[in-house]
Enzyme design. Structure first.
Site, PDB file in Angstrom:
ATOM      1  CB  ALA A  66      -0.940  -0.163   1.402  1.00 37.22           C
ATOM      2  N   GLY A 105       0.432  -5.008   0.607  1.00 36.99           N
ATOM      3  CA  GLY A 105      -0.658  -4.906  -0.274  1.00 36.99           C
ATOM      4  C   GLY A 105      -0.261  -5.637  -1.784  1.00 36.99           C
ATOM      5  CD  GLU A 108      -2.545  -7.834   2.130  1.00 39.95           C
ATOM      6  OE1 GLU A 108      -2.149  -6.527   2.023  1.00 39.95           O
ATOM      7  OE2 GLU A 108      -3.493  -8.062   3.107  1.00 39.95           O
ATOM      8  CD  GLU A 128       1.400  -5.946   5.281  1.00 41.11           C
ATOM      9  OE1 GLU A 128       2.249  -6.854   5.315  1.00 41.11           O
ATOM     10  OE2 GLU A 128       0.590  -5.632   4.212  1.00 41.11           O
TER      11      GLU A 128
HETATM   12  N1  3HC Z   1       4.628   3.498   0.155  1.00 41.69           N
HETATM   13  C1  3HC Z   1       5.064   4.672   0.060  1.00 41.69           C
HETATM   14  N2  3HC Z   1       6.491   4.932  -0.230  1.00 41.69           N
HETATM   15  C2  3HC Z   1       7.173   3.915  -0.376  1.00 41.69           C
HETATM   16  C3  3HC Z   1       6.962   2.620  -0.022  1.00 41.69           C
HETATM   17  C4  3HC Z   1       5.216   2.575   0.267  1.00 41.69           C
HETATM   18  N3  3HC Z   1       4.733   1.409   0.395  1.00 41.69           N
HETATM   19  N4  3HC Z   1       7.796   1.827   0.005  1.00 41.69           N
HETATM   20  C5  3HC Z   1       8.965   2.773  -0.383  1.00 41.69           C
HETATM   21  N5  3HC Z   1       8.493   3.840  -0.641  1.00 41.69           N
HETATM   22  C6  3HC Z   1       9.277   4.843  -0.860  1.00 41.69           C
HETATM   23  C7  3HC Z   1      10.371   5.145   0.068  1.00 41.69           C
HETATM   24  O1  3HC Z   1       9.894   6.160   1.100  1.00 41.69           O
HETATM   25  C8  3HC Z   1      11.472   5.916  -0.646  1.00 41.69           C
HETATM   26  O2  3HC Z   1      11.172   7.173  -1.074  1.00 41.69           O
HETATM   27  P1  3HC Z   1      12.428   8.203  -1.175  1.00 41.69           P
HETATM   28  O3  3HC Z   1      13.081   7.932  -2.133  1.00 41.69           O
HETATM   29  O4  3HC Z   1      11.460   9.570  -1.215  1.00 41.69           O
HETATM   30  O5  3HC Z   1      13.064   8.358   0.153  1.00 41.69           O
HETATM   31  C9  3HC Z   1      11.286   5.286  -2.067  1.00 41.69           C
HETATM   32  O6  3HC Z   1      10.119   4.523  -2.163  1.00 41.69           O
HETATM   33  C10 3HC Z   1      12.567   4.002  -2.261  1.00 41.69           C
HETATM   34  O7  3HC Z   1      12.421   3.144  -1.035  1.00 41.69           O
HETATM   35  P2  3HC Z   1      13.770   2.667  -0.501  1.00 41.69           P
HETATM   36  O8  3HC Z   1      14.625   3.708  -0.216  1.00 41.69           O
HETATM   37  O9  3HC Z   1      13.182   1.759   0.821  1.00 41.69           O
HETATM   38  O10 3HC Z   1      14.170   1.692  -1.516  1.00 41.69           O
HETATM   39  P3  3HC Z   1      14.919  -0.022  -1.731  1.00 41.69           P
HETATM   40  O11 3HC Z   1      14.862  -0.183  -2.978  1.00 41.69           O
HETATM   41  O12 3HC Z   1      15.740   0.434  -0.471  1.00 41.69           O
HETATM   42  O13 3HC Z   1      13.555  -0.765  -0.892  1.00 41.69           O
HETATM   43  C11 3HC Z   1      11.401  -1.662  -0.662  1.00 41.69           C
HETATM   44  C12 3HC Z   1      12.532  -1.142  -1.559  1.00 41.69           C
HETATM   45  C13 3HC Z   1      11.847  -3.032  -0.211  1.00 41.69           C
HETATM   46  C14 3HC Z   1      10.240  -1.900  -1.555  1.00 41.69           C
HETATM   47  C15 3HC Z   1      11.239  -1.077   0.648  1.00 41.69           C
HETATM   48  O14 3HC Z   1      10.821   0.573   0.226  1.00 41.69           O
HETATM   49  C16 3HC Z   1      10.216  -1.256   1.587  1.00 41.69           C
HETATM   50  O15 3HC Z   1      10.541  -2.185   2.372  1.00 41.69           O
HETATM   51  N6  3HC Z   1       9.088  -0.414   1.456  1.00 41.69           N
HETATM   52  C17 3HC Z   1       7.980  -1.046   2.227  1.00 41.69           C
HETATM   53  C18 3HC Z   1       7.291  -2.224   2.060  1.00 41.69           C
HETATM   54  C19 3HC Z   1       6.096  -2.435   2.933  1.00 41.69           C
HETATM   55  O16 3HC Z   1       6.080  -2.292   4.071  1.00 41.69           O
HETATM   56  N7  3HC Z   1       4.845  -2.493   2.351  1.00 41.69           N
HETATM   57  C20 3HC Z   1       3.666  -2.719   3.202  1.00 41.69           C
HETATM   58  C21 3HC Z   1       3.086  -1.673   3.352  1.00 41.69           C
HETATM   59  S1  3HC Z   1       1.445  -1.554   4.532  1.00 41.69           S
HETATM   60  C22 3HC Z   1       0.409  -2.487   3.530  1.00 41.69           C
HETATM   61  O17 3HC Z   1       0.781  -2.984   2.360  1.00 41.69           O
HETATM   62  C23 3HC Z   1      -0.976  -2.584   4.128  1.00 41.69           C
HETATM   63  C24 3HC Z   1      -1.627  -3.590   3.373  1.00 41.69           C
HETATM   64  O18 3HC Z   1      -1.659  -4.685   4.017  1.00 41.69           O
HETATM   65  C25 3HC Z   1      -3.231  -2.843   3.398  1.00 41.69           C
END
Ligand code: 3HC
Length: 680
Positions: A66, A105, A108, A128
């Site tokens: 998400a 997400g 999912e 998450e």
């Molecule tokens: N939403 C918004 N922005 C995100 C994001 C997300 N899910 N994931 C990454 N970004 C952004 C980062 O803030 C960063 O922004 P910036 O360049 O402005 O600082 C940019 O994308 C690049 O991210 P990273 O620097 O972390 O890049 P990496 O290549 O090192 O890692 C990644 C990529 C493995 C995808 C890592 O970003 C990550 O772990 N992201 C989060 C994944 C996550 O937690 N997903 C679950 C979200 S909650 C959800 O899905 C709820 C659902 O169940 C309903």
């Protein structure tokens, strides 16, 4: 290719529709992406010529979750469940084609496809929990229906990822594609159509859950007990477990309702807000304010470390572990041998635990050159000094390095308090000097304070930050001041803890209040661990402070089994009556009126002055942003991540007004930045 909107395209390869998400950097499920997917699957459902659909992503990864930046804001765009229903209920088979990381997400969504294929490097996970959440789009109900309840419980409570090989073995993907992923996915979709394979819906198949509520009850009980310590203080792991239990005990739709209710509780709570703040704060910390866009880090191919003690050894390991050769210098052969042996032992321990093969131990040690001569650092790109915390010694070393190091080499000090500008003044190249303050054990602790001197060149600063990232650290820029960000604030906590002790609080009470708050240990446990005699001198000790008297009485802390606590052979601790008597006597002698001090006063007096110091650090520009201070405290001092760091906590939990009021009552000078607030 027809654009559905700015981030989703729909094209056709014969009778196969191809939906492509292209929303850099990580294809997060923003409102635009959801709208685009809803539009694409509506078009597919309406097109009788389409026999199957492939969902694929452009750029570096499949949907990584998400869009976290939308959380807590008013909802916009197509709801995610509607998009998922459109995929799962599509009249033709839908194949998700995964590369990079299908996370949260993203996974999912993939779980609502009828089939999944991936490339060999793809990874899958529901992270998450790390954001104080649980998978809120069916992940807790669908994942256990593929990988089993046990594996799913592990994955959702840790956020651990699964590689393509395991994903294939468990059935999370149906095929691992060699070569072009989109072409492979289209070919797979054609086979599904030709073989008239069913529209498999993960929700409909409970056969792989691995048991029912009764048979899995002992597993869940054991899992909770085994992880109690790791989960302590966090709300999200328990909520995740409850959802997997619901997946096992209830029909799919009912389980989904449990998931939704638990998700909303977490999403609206302070813990998740704090953990989301930390996610973005970590990434913000890497950014250097005012750095010209064209500044590139200098290459660092060889590193020198001066000092083979605990710090020098740990620092060296960071580089050796990522393939960068290190020359480590000591004054005496014996100390050098001891330092090198400890590095080897640490690596050997990791190999024995199965973290990497024996050959890796040898490869890492092979990159280490021990030396007794500073001259051997002449070809290093970065030299980090990690010797005794004494200005005269450090200046002497930097003066020598100035003559030895090649032009363009970066000279860094691992000082934890001292004035980096003064150290730099011992050289003719202050623009190449900065602080790189590691935290002990330096090979484990993630924090690195990069101290920017008055004359440090921006490119040199950028290089230290890049080297931090390359070696797995979270680097934060700090300005020159006594103790930089972390230790400067810690001093305020210690000052209050010591005062509380004399006013009547027991060391164990102060420690308990702080560990209940979520710190891994309290200030007096920490003193005992470090050794009470660190920096104490038996010759000059004159009973002036409590510490003098404890040391004079032979109390040294854990190292001799007695300090503020007594330690048995298993390091179990009980309050030390001798220490308490010394404190009592000292307070009586100084005429301090001892009283009962409640837990709230302990907590507020220990933490509020720290926040005030953080505000001063901000006002002086010694930290770039409030969130950097949070990152320092979470990664260097064990501030509980679910409380977001001291500045987040002050702003969003306690409130700045309350802190100001208490500080004023304490007679503290309150920073105007604390009163007026800071930029988020
Ligand atoms: N939403 C918004 N922005 C995100 C994001 C997300 N899910 N994931 C990454 N970004 C952004 C980062 O803030 C960063 O922004 P910036 O360049 O402005 O600082 C940019 O994308 C690049 O991210 P990273 O620097 O972390 O890049 P990496 O290549 O090192 O890692 C990644 C990529 C493995 C995808 C890592 O970003 C990550 O772990 N992201 C989060 C994944 C996550 O937690 N997903 C679950 C979200 S909650 C959800 O899905 C709820 C659902 O169940 C309903």
């Amino acid at each position: 290719m027809a654009a559905i909107n700015s981030v989703v395209d729909l094209s056709k390869d014969g009778e196969i529709a191809v939906v492509t998400v292209n929303s850099p950097p990580v294809n997060a499920l923003s409102a635009d992406v959801r709208d685009g997917l809803a539009g694409a699957f509506a078009a597919i459902a309406a097109d009788s010529a389409v026999k199957a659909a492939v969902l694929v992503c452009a750029g570096r990864t499949f949907i990584a979750g998400a869009d976290i930046s939308e959380f807590g804001k008013p909802p916009r765009g197509a709801p995610l469940p509607a998009v998922q229903d459109a995929m799962e209920g599509a009249p033709v088979p839908v194949v998700a084609a995964v590369h990079g990381t299908a996370l949260g997400g993203g996974l999912e969504v993939a779980l609502c496809a009828h089939y999944r294929v991936s490339d060999a490097k793809a990874r899958f996970g529901l992270p998450e929990v790390k954001l104080g959440l649980l998978p809120g789009a069916g992940g807790t109900q669908r994942l256990p229906r593929i990988v089993g309840a046990k594996k799913a419980t592990e994955m959702v409570t840790s956020g651990a990822q699964m590689g393509a090989k395991d994903a294939l073995a468990t059935g999370l993907v149906d095929e691992v594609v060699d070569g072009d992923l989109t072409a492979g996915a289209i070919a797979f979709a054609r086979r599904v159509v030709a073989e008239k394979r069913p529209l498999k819906k993960v929700r409909d198949d409970a056969s792989k859950l691995g048991g029912d509520a009764a048979s899995l009850a002992p597993f869940f009980a054991e899992f909770r007990a085994k992880n109690a310590k790791a989960f302590k203080g966090f709300d999200a792991p328990e909520a995740n477990i409850k959802c997997i239990e619901a997946a096992v005990a209830l029909p799919f739709e009912e389980g989904l309702k449990v998931e939704r209710a638990e998700f909303m509780k977490l999403m609206t709570g302070l813990q998740s807000a704090a953990q989301r703040h930390v996610f973005f704060a970590e990434r913000a910390a890497a950014k250097i304010d005012g750095l010209p866009a064209d500044v590139q880090p200098l290459p660092v191919k060889k590193v020198g470390v001066i000092g083979a003690g605990t710090m020098g050894g740990g620092i060296s390991m960071n580089f050796l572990s990522v393939g960068i050769p290190v020359t480590i210098v000591e004054q005496k052969q014996e100390a050098l041998d001891r330092g090198v042996a400890i590095i080897r032992k640490n690596y050997q321990n990791s190999a024995d635990k199965g973290r990497f093969p024996q050959s890796e131990v040898e490869a890492r040690m092979g990159r280490l050159t021990p030396s007794l001569s500073l001259e051997d650092l002449a070809d290093c790109d970065l030299i980090i000094e990690a010797v005794f915390e004494n200005m005269a010694i450090k200046k002497d070393i930097f003066g020598k390095l100035d003559k030895i190091a090649k032009p363009g080499a970066i000279l860094a000090s691992n000082t934890s308090y001292l004035d980096v500008d003064e150290i730099a003044s011992a050289t003719t190249r202050p623009e190449y000097v900065l602080g790189m303050h590691y935290f002990s054990p330096a090979n484990v602790m993630r924090l690195l304070e990069v101290v920017r001197g008055a004359r440090t060149d921006p490119q040199v600063l950028a290089t230290a930050m890049a080297v931090g990232k390359q070696t797995g650290k979270i680097a934060v820029v700090a300005g020159v001041c006594h103790g930089f960000i972390g230790n400067r604030m810690l001093a305020r906590r210690q000052q209050q803890a010591n005062a509380l002790l004399l006013e009547g609080a027991a060391p164990a009470d102060i420690d308990r209040v702080l560990t209940d708050f979520g710190f891994p240990m309290g200030p007096f446990q920490m003193s005992d661990l470090a050794g009470l005699d660190i920096g104490w001198n038996a010759e000059t000790s004159n009973g002036e402070t409590v510490r003098d008297r404890l040391c004079e009485a032979g109390l040294r802390g854990q190292k001799n089994g007695k300090g503020f606590y007594l330690y048995d052979e298993n390091r179990n601790r009980t309050p030390n009556p001798e220490a308490l008597a010394i404190i009592d006597a000292y307070a009586a002698e100084k005429g301090i009126n001892r009283r009962t001090i409640d837990d709230q006063e302990i907590l507020e007096r220990c933490l509020f002055p720290m926040v005030n110091e953080g505000a001063r650090i901000l006002s002086e520009g010694k930290a770039q942003r409030a969130s950097d201070i949070d990152i320092v405290w979470i990664n260097g001092y064990g501030w509980p991540v679910y409380r977001g760091g001291p500045m987040f906590w002050a702003e969003h939990d306690v409130g700045r007004a309350r802190i100001t009021q208490v500080l004023e009552k304490m007679g503290e000078e309150v920073s105007p930045v604390l009163k007026d607030g800071w930029k988020a």
